[in-house]
Design a protein around this motif. Structure first.
Motif, PDB file in Angstrom:
ATOM      1  N   UNK A  42       4.043   9.001   8.845  1.00  0.00           N
ATOM      2  CA  UNK A  42       2.554   8.848   8.830  1.00  0.00           C
ATOM      3  C   UNK A  42       2.108   7.612   9.686  1.00  0.00           C
ATOM      4  N   UNK A  43       3.048   7.189  10.450  1.00  0.00           N
ATOM      5  CA  UNK A  43       2.694   6.024  11.440  1.00  0.00           C
ATOM      6  C   UNK A  43       2.617   4.820  10.537  1.00  0.00           C
ATOM      7  N   UNK A  44       3.319   4.559   9.675  1.00  0.00           N
ATOM      8  CA  UNK A  44       3.651   3.333   8.869  1.00  0.00           C
ATOM      9  C   UNK A  44       2.278   2.861   7.999  1.00  0.00           C
ATOM     10  N   UNK A  45       1.383   4.018   7.871  1.00  0.00           N
ATOM     11  CA  UNK A  45       0.301   3.447   6.659  1.00  0.00           C
ATOM     12  C   UNK A  45      -0.282   4.759   6.192  1.00  0.00           C
ATOM     13  N   UNK A  46      -0.471   4.825   4.940  1.00  0.00           N
ATOM     14  CA  UNK A  46      -0.894   6.123   4.153  1.00  0.00           C
ATOM     15  C   UNK A  46      -1.617   5.704   2.849  1.00  0.00           C
ATOM     16  N   UNK A  47      -2.303   6.491   2.711  1.00  0.00           N
ATOM     17  CA  UNK A  47      -2.881   6.408   0.967  1.00  0.00           C
ATOM     18  C   UNK A  47      -1.757   6.918   0.022  1.00  0.00           C
ATOM     19  N   UNK A  72       8.606  -0.526  -6.616  1.00  0.00           N
ATOM     20  CA  UNK A  72       9.893  -1.054  -6.178  1.00  0.00           C
ATOM     21  C   UNK A  72       9.908  -1.432  -4.555  1.00  0.00           C
ATOM     22  N   UNK A  73       9.441  -0.463  -3.723  1.00  0.00           N
ATOM     23  CA  UNK A  73       9.321  -0.904  -2.202  1.00  0.00           C
ATOM     24  C   UNK A  73       8.572  -2.555  -2.048  1.00  0.00           C
ATOM     25  N   UNK A  74       7.636  -2.449  -2.747  1.00  0.00           N
ATOM     26  CA  UNK A  74       6.888  -3.907  -2.810  1.00  0.00           C
ATOM     27  C   UNK A  74       7.771  -4.979  -3.001  1.00  0.00           C
ATOM     28  N   UNK A  75       8.507  -4.801  -4.043  1.00  0.00           N
ATOM     29  CA  UNK A  75       9.142  -5.957  -4.738  1.00  0.00           C
ATOM     30  C   UNK A  75      10.296  -6.212  -3.607  1.00  0.00           C
ATOM     31  N   UNK A  76      10.917  -5.221  -2.964  1.00  0.00           N
ATOM     32  CA  UNK A  76      11.962  -5.385  -2.062  1.00  0.00           C
ATOM     33  C   UNK A  76      11.409  -5.957  -0.450  1.00  0.00           C
ATOM     34  N   UNK A  77      10.052  -5.966  -0.305  1.00  0.00           N
ATOM     35  CA  UNK A  77       9.311  -6.580   0.849  1.00  0.00           C
ATOM     36  C   UNK A  77       9.373  -5.327   1.739  1.00  0.00           C
ATOM     37  N   UNK A  78       9.458  -4.005   1.646  1.00  0.00           N
ATOM     38  CA  UNK A  78       9.566  -3.061   2.464  1.00  0.00           C
ATOM     39  C   UNK A  78       7.998  -2.415   2.726  1.00  0.00           C
ATOM     40  N   UNK A  79       7.133  -2.636   1.791  1.00  0.00           N
ATOM     41  CA  UNK A  79       5.979  -2.061   1.760  1.00  0.00           C
ATOM     42  C   UNK A  79       4.953  -2.907   1.411  1.00  0.00           C
ATOM     43  N   UNK A  80       3.645  -2.985   1.512  1.00  0.00           N
ATOM     44  CA  UNK A  80       2.485  -3.605   0.851  1.00  0.00           C
ATOM     45  C   UNK A  80       1.522  -2.710   0.575  1.00  0.00           C
ATOM     46  N   UNK A  81       0.833  -3.167  -0.489  1.00  0.00           N
ATOM     47  CA  UNK A  81      -0.583  -2.318  -0.544  1.00  0.00           C
ATOM     48  C   UNK A  81      -1.820  -3.187  -0.334  1.00  0.00           C
ATOM     49  N   UNK A  82      -2.637  -2.569   0.570  1.00  0.00           N
ATOM     50  CA  UNK A  82      -3.759  -3.353   0.878  1.00  0.00           C
ATOM     51  C   UNK A  82      -4.912  -2.547   0.610  1.00  0.00           C
ATOM     52  N   UNK A  83      -6.219  -3.378   0.333  1.00  0.00           N
ATOM     53  CA  UNK A  83      -7.472  -2.487   0.232  1.00  0.00           C
ATOM     54  C   UNK A  83      -7.620  -1.770   1.705  1.00  0.00           C
ATOM     55  N   UNK A  84      -8.328  -0.470   1.180  1.00  0.00           N
ATOM     56  CA  UNK A  84      -8.471   0.308   2.405  1.00  0.00           C
ATOM     57  C   UNK A  84      -9.566  -0.399   3.062  1.00  0.00           C
ATOM     58  N   UNK A  85      -9.731  -0.081   4.499  1.00  0.00           N
ATOM     59  CA  UNK A  85     -10.845  -0.604   5.231  1.00  0.00           C
ATOM     60  C   UNK A  85     -11.878   0.563   5.571  1.00  0.00           C
ATOM     61  N   UNK A  86     -11.743   1.661   4.815  1.00  0.00           N
ATOM     62  CA  UNK A  86     -12.664   2.726   4.766  1.00  0.00           C
ATOM     63  C   UNK A  86     -13.203   3.067   3.480  1.00  0.00           C
ATOM     64  N   UNK A  87     -12.754   2.854   2.497  1.00  0.00           N
ATOM     65  CA  UNK A  87     -13.139   2.864   1.054  1.00  0.00           C
ATOM     66  C   UNK A  87     -12.679   1.957   0.045  1.00  0.00           C
ATOM     67  N   UNK A  88     -13.635   1.060  -0.225  1.00  0.00           N
ATOM     68  CA  UNK A  88     -13.239  -0.106  -1.166  1.00  0.00           C
ATOM     69  C   UNK A  88     -12.499   0.528  -2.540  1.00  0.00           C
ATOM     70  N   UNK A  89     -12.795   1.544  -2.926  1.00  0.00           N
ATOM     71  CA  UNK A  89     -11.910   2.138  -4.376  1.00  0.00           C
ATOM     72  C   UNK A  89     -10.460   2.499  -3.831  1.00  0.00           C
ATOM     73  N   UNK A  90     -10.158   2.508  -2.651  1.00  0.00           N
ATOM     74  CA  UNK A  90      -8.697   3.100  -2.288  1.00  0.00           C
ATOM     75  C   UNK A  90      -7.909   1.771  -1.860  1.00  0.00           C
ATOM     76  N   UNK A  91      -6.517   2.148  -1.976  1.00  0.00           N
ATOM     77  CA  UNK A  91      -5.705   1.197  -1.413  1.00  0.00           C
ATOM     78  C   UNK A  91      -4.833   1.904  -0.243  1.00  0.00           C
TER      79      UNK A  91
END
Length: 169
Positions: free
Chosen positions: A66-71, A92-111
Protein backbone atom coordinates in the motif's frame (compact mmCIF):
# COMPACT_ATOMS: atom_id res chain seq x y z
CA UNK A 1 18.43 -35.48 -24.57
CA UNK A 2 16.69 -33.69 -21.70
CA UNK A 3 17.95 -34.19 -18.18
CA UNK A 4 15.78 -36.31 -15.92
CA UNK A 5 14.42 -35.18 -12.59
CA UNK A 6 12.74 -36.87 -9.64
CA UNK A 7 9.31 -36.54 -11.25
CA UNK A 8 10.35 -38.64 -14.27
CA UNK A 9 10.92 -41.60 -11.94
CA UNK A 10 7.65 -40.88 -10.11
CA UNK A 11 5.67 -40.98 -13.37
CA UNK A 12 7.43 -44.18 -14.48
CA UNK A 13 6.52 -45.89 -11.18
CA UNK A 14 2.86 -44.93 -11.43
CA UNK A 15 2.26 -45.56 -15.15
CA UNK A 16 2.04 -49.38 -14.77
CA UNK A 17 -0.23 -48.99 -11.71
CA UNK A 18 -2.52 -46.47 -13.43
CA UNK A 19 -2.34 -47.22 -17.19
CA UNK A 20 -4.72 -44.34 -18.00
CA UNK A 21 -2.38 -41.86 -16.31
CA UNK A 22 -1.42 -39.02 -18.62
CA UNK A 23 2.33 -38.64 -18.00
CA UNK A 24 2.30 -35.01 -19.13
CA UNK A 25 -0.48 -34.04 -16.72
CA UNK A 26 1.03 -36.02 -13.84
CA UNK A 27 4.48 -34.65 -14.59
CA UNK A 28 3.33 -31.02 -14.80
CA UNK A 29 1.18 -31.18 -11.66
CA UNK A 30 3.86 -32.99 -9.65
CA UNK A 31 6.53 -30.52 -10.74
CA UNK A 32 4.29 -27.55 -9.83
CA UNK A 33 3.68 -29.06 -6.39
CA UNK A 34 7.37 -29.72 -5.80
CA UNK A 35 8.33 -26.21 -6.98
CA UNK A 36 5.71 -24.74 -4.67
CA UNK A 37 7.10 -26.69 -1.72
CA UNK A 38 10.65 -25.66 -2.63
CA UNK A 39 9.73 -21.96 -2.85
CA UNK A 40 7.80 -22.17 0.44
CA UNK A 41 10.93 -23.59 2.11
CA UNK A 42 13.07 -20.81 0.65
CA UNK A 43 10.56 -18.21 1.88
CA UNK A 44 10.56 -19.77 5.36
CA UNK A 45 14.37 -19.72 5.39
CA UNK A 46 14.33 -16.04 4.44
CA UNK A 47 12.09 -15.37 7.45
CA UNK A 48 14.56 -17.19 9.71
CA UNK A 49 17.49 -15.29 8.21
CA UNK A 50 15.74 -11.94 8.79
CA UNK A 51 14.36 -12.92 12.23
CA UNK A 52 10.77 -12.44 11.11
CA UNK A 53 7.79 -14.57 11.91
CA UNK A 54 5.17 -15.24 9.25
CA UNK A 55 2.70 -12.73 10.73
CA UNK A 56 5.29 -9.96 10.82
CA UNK A 57 6.32 -10.59 7.22
CA UNK A 58 2.71 -10.76 6.01
CA UNK A 59 1.85 -7.48 7.73
CA UNK A 60 4.99 -5.73 6.42
CA UNK A 61 4.20 -7.11 2.95
CA UNK A 62 0.65 -5.75 2.94
CA UNK A 63 1.82 -2.41 4.30
CA UNK A 64 4.56 -2.17 1.66
CA UNK A 65 1.99 -3.08 -0.99
CA UNK A 66 0.00 0.00 0.00
CA UNK A 67 2.97 2.28 -0.58
CA UNK A 68 4.23 2.01 3.00
CA UNK A 69 1.28 3.78 4.60
CA UNK A 70 -2.20 2.51 5.44
CA UNK A 71 -5.03 2.69 7.94
CA UNK A 72 -5.22 -0.28 10.32
CA UNK A 73 -8.68 -1.08 8.93
CA UNK A 74 -7.20 -1.38 5.42
CA UNK A 75 -4.53 -3.77 6.72
CA UNK A 76 -7.19 -5.79 8.54
CA UNK A 77 -9.11 -6.14 5.27
CA UNK A 78 -5.96 -7.01 3.30
CA UNK A 79 -4.97 -9.65 5.87
CA UNK A 80 -8.54 -10.91 6.31
CA UNK A 81 -8.27 -10.36 10.08
CA UNK A 82 -10.29 -8.77 12.83
CA UNK A 83 -9.12 -5.24 13.69
CA UNK A 84 -8.05 -6.38 17.18
CA UNK A 85 -5.71 -8.95 15.63
CA UNK A 86 -4.08 -6.26 13.52
CA UNK A 87 -3.59 -4.09 16.59
CA UNK A 88 -1.51 -6.84 18.19
CA UNK A 89 0.56 -7.23 15.05
CA UNK A 90 1.16 -3.51 14.81
CA UNK A 91 2.20 -3.35 18.47
CA UNK A 92 4.85 -6.01 17.77
CA UNK A 93 6.07 -4.25 14.61
CA UNK A 94 6.35 -0.95 16.47
CA UNK A 95 8.36 -2.57 19.27
CA UNK A 96 10.82 -3.86 16.66
CA UNK A 97 11.03 -0.48 14.93
CA UNK A 98 9.50 -1.78 11.68
CA UNK A 99 6.37 0.40 11.70
CA UNK A 100 4.95 3.41 13.48
CA UNK A 101 1.46 4.72 14.03
CA UNK A 102 0.87 8.41 13.47
CA UNK A 103 -2.24 10.58 13.66
CA UNK A 104 -4.01 10.75 10.32
CA UNK A 105 -3.55 13.99 8.43
CA UNK A 106 -7.10 13.72 7.04
CA UNK A 107 -9.12 12.48 10.03
CA UNK A 108 -7.99 13.17 13.60
CA UNK A 109 -10.02 10.21 14.91
CA UNK A 110 -7.89 7.84 12.86
CA UNK A 111 -4.27 6.72 12.86
CA UNK A 112 -2.12 5.73 9.94
CA UNK A 113 0.52 3.02 9.98
CA UNK A 114 3.80 3.80 8.28
CA UNK A 115 6.59 1.46 7.32
CA UNK A 116 9.89 2.66 8.82
CA UNK A 117 13.18 2.57 6.93
CA UNK A 118 14.19 -0.42 9.05
CA UNK A 119 10.89 -2.17 8.31
CA UNK A 120 11.24 -1.54 4.57
CA UNK A 121 14.84 -2.73 4.58
CA UNK A 122 13.98 -5.92 6.46
CA UNK A 123 10.98 -6.63 4.21
CA UNK A 124 13.05 -6.01 1.06
CA UNK A 125 15.84 -8.26 2.31
CA UNK A 126 13.42 -11.14 2.85
CA UNK A 127 11.80 -10.47 -0.53
CA UNK A 128 15.18 -10.37 -2.31
CA UNK A 129 16.14 -13.75 -0.83
CA UNK A 130 13.08 -15.39 -2.40
CA UNK A 131 13.27 -13.30 -5.57
CA UNK A 132 16.84 -14.40 -6.18
CA UNK A 133 15.80 -18.05 -6.00
CA UNK A 134 12.87 -17.45 -8.35
CA UNK A 135 15.23 -15.75 -10.81
CA UNK A 136 17.71 -18.63 -10.49
CA UNK A 137 15.03 -21.22 -11.25
CA UNK A 138 13.36 -19.39 -14.12
CA UNK A 139 16.74 -18.27 -15.43
CA UNK A 140 17.07 -21.65 -17.14
CA UNK A 141 14.38 -20.41 -19.55
CA UNK A 142 14.80 -17.75 -22.19
CA UNK A 143 12.67 -14.60 -22.11
CA UNK A 144 10.18 -15.98 -24.66
CA UNK A 145 9.94 -19.28 -22.78
CA UNK A 146 9.21 -17.46 -19.50
CA UNK A 147 6.51 -15.42 -21.24
CA UNK A 148 4.99 -18.60 -22.70
CA UNK A 149 5.13 -20.40 -19.33
CA UNK A 150 3.46 -17.44 -17.65
CA UNK A 151 0.74 -17.37 -20.32
CA UNK A 152 0.08 -21.11 -20.02
CA UNK A 153 -0.07 -20.95 -16.22
CA UNK A 154 -2.50 -18.02 -16.49
CA UNK A 155 -4.83 -20.15 -18.63
CA UNK A 156 -4.68 -22.92 -16.04
CA UNK A 157 -5.37 -20.45 -13.20
CA UNK A 158 -8.33 -18.94 -15.06
CA UNK A 159 -9.83 -22.44 -15.30
CA UNK A 160 -9.16 -23.06 -11.59
CA UNK A 161 -10.59 -19.69 -10.53
CA UNK A 162 -13.61 -20.22 -12.78
CA UNK A 163 -14.41 -23.28 -10.69
CA UNK A 164 -14.99 -21.00 -7.68
CA UNK A 165 -11.81 -22.04 -5.91
CA UNK A 166 -10.73 -20.77 -2.52
CA UNK A 167 -9.09 -17.40 -2.05
CA UNK A 168 -5.91 -17.33 -4.11
CA UNK A 169 -3.92 -14.76 -2.15
Amino acid sequence: MEQRDWTDGHVERWKPVLPELDPDVEGAVTRMKKLSVHLRRVREQSLVDFALDRQEFDTLHKLAGRGGKAAPSDLAADLDLAPASVTGRLDALERRGFARRTPSTTDRRRVDVELTDQGRSTWLGAMDFLGNEEERLLGVLGKDERRLLNSMLRRIMVAAEDRGGAAWD
